[in-house]
Design a protein around this motif. Structure first.
Motif, PDB file in Angstrom:
ATOM      1  N   TYR A  82      -1.879  -6.907  -7.847  1.00 59.49           N
ATOM      2  CA  TYR A  82      -2.181  -6.444  -5.434  1.00 59.49           C
ATOM      3  C   TYR A  82      -1.979  -7.820  -5.273  1.00 59.49           C
ATOM      4  CZ  TYR A  82      -3.474  -4.433  -1.435  1.00 59.49           C
ATOM      5  OH  TYR A  82      -3.432  -4.052  -0.465  1.00 59.49           O
ATOM      6  N   ASN A  92       0.932  -1.156   0.027  1.00 58.21           N
ATOM      7  CA  ASN A  92      -0.063   0.288   0.204  1.00 58.21           C
ATOM      8  C   ASN A  92       1.448   0.838   0.346  1.00 58.21           C
ATOM      9  OD1 ASN A  92      -2.134  -0.830  -0.116  1.00 58.21           O
ATOM     10  ND2 ASN A  92      -2.794  -1.198   2.145  1.00 58.21           N
ATOM     11  N   TRP A 108       1.707   1.405  -4.112  1.00 65.48           N
ATOM     12  CA  TRP A 108       1.111   1.311  -4.528  1.00 65.48           C
ATOM     13  C   TRP A 108       1.040   1.615  -6.637  1.00 65.48           C
ATOM     14  CZ3 TRP A 108      -0.772   5.042  -7.794  1.00 65.48           C
ATOM     15  CH2 TRP A 108      -1.022   6.531  -7.130  1.00 65.48           C
TER      16      TRP A 108
END
Length: 330
Positions: free
Chosen positions: A283, A15, A18
């Motif tokens: 991700y 995160n 990102w």
């Protein structure tokens, strides 16, 4: 639990960086566009320049005629065939270099983010890390690919031997042949899955070894195998990550397939959802790699390693409970 905490740290690291997810998306778009540039345009140019008539292929009636006509077309359009082969090989080589470059930069960024909680993604940092790890990652990939090809070849040899044995037994006892066919099929599938999982484990922990130890590709291979052998929990941790990745991927695929059942509007929704699903998979893949880095760091180092190879090897020996050579203690 250390597994849950490590995965949470891996999510937090991704995160904070990102942008790596969109780097993956950009690489995928470049891969698609480059196919039309490297392969499509030369073939289209060759078709126009040499006047290839595709209607000759439509006149083929049977297999014998297909083989005869294929050789005839190959002799007639040999230059085009060479251009197609060269274009395909060039495209494959470009893809390999592109994704090794992306992986190299990702390894550097995630590794630094594991060591430095304040580390943030930067495009200049990404390219710097990619250039730094390009050669070792490329060499490591060649070694792993060679091992995978050899394992697949040996598995194919075992499958061929089992098939020959079953064919010989069929003439004697059909029930025994049926039992052996099922038995060998299950054994080969189990061996294949075990080999794939083992090679994938060596790959991800080898990437971690490459970063934290700044080692050569061959040393990364040996070090990752030694680490996995001395830390069995690393296998179970990676297995958990892999199961979660497959489960989430199945859910994303299931949702995407449901759009095909929606009339008219489903076609328009499927395209943006394909991009979204790729972003989700990228991700999750980054979280897996980041979590592996965190887990390796936790189980080997109490603090971030120094950049010199000698210091990192001493830290690894201490973490694995091995004796440090006398010349390194002094």
């Amino acid at each position: 639990m250390i597994y849950t905490e490590t995965i949470r740290e891996g999510i937090h690291t991704v995160n904070r960086n990102w942008q790596l997810v969109f780097i993956q998306l950009i690489a995928m778009i470049i891969s698609c566009i480059s196919f039309f540039i490297i392969v499509g345009l030369p073939i289209a140019f060759a078709f126009i320049m040499f006047g290839l008539d595709l209607t000759e292929i439509l006149k083929i009636q049977d297999i014998v005629s297909a083989i005869t006509e294929s050789f005839g077309l190959l002799n007639k359009y040999f230059t085009i065939a060479v251009m197609i082969i060269v274009s395909l090989f060039s495209y494959i080589l470009f893809l390999i270099l592109l994704w090794i470059f992306i992986i190299s930069g990702t390894i550097g960024v995630l590794g630094n983010a594991v060591c430095d909680k304040d580390y943030r993604f930067g495009i200049s940092r990404f390219f710097e890390e990619a250039k730094r790890y390009l050669r070792p990652v490329f060499g490591f990939s060649i070694i792993i690919s060679t091992i995978f090809i050899f394992a697949a070849f040996m598995l194919g040899m075992l499958g061929g031997g089992a098939s020959a044995l079953i064919d010989r037994i069929k003439g004697l006892e059909m029930t025994l042949a049926l039992f052996l066919s099922v038995f060998f099929a299950l054994v080969l599938i189990s061996i294949g899955l075990f080999l794939i999982f083992s090679i994938m484990s060596v790959v991800v922990y080898g990437f971690a070894y490459l970063f934290f130890h700044k080692s050569s590709p061959y040393d990364a291979l040996k070090g990752s195998i030694r680490y996995i052998y001395s830390t069995p929990s690393s296998i179970s941790f990676y297995a958990i990550l892999l199961v979660l990745y497959v489960l989430i991927g199945f859910i994303v695929l299931f949702i995407g397939s449901s759009f095909a059942l929606i009339p008219i509007i489903g076609i328009f929704l499927s395209m943006p959802y394909q991009i979204l699903s790729y972003l989700i998979q990228a991700y999750i893949g980054l979280i897996m790699l980041s979590s592996v880095f965190h887990y390796y760091h936790k189980t080997v180092y109490s603090s971030c390693p120094l950049l010199s190879k000698g210091d990192s090897d001493i830290s690894l020996n201490k973490a694995l409970g091995q004796a440090t050579p006398p010349d390194e203690r002094s």
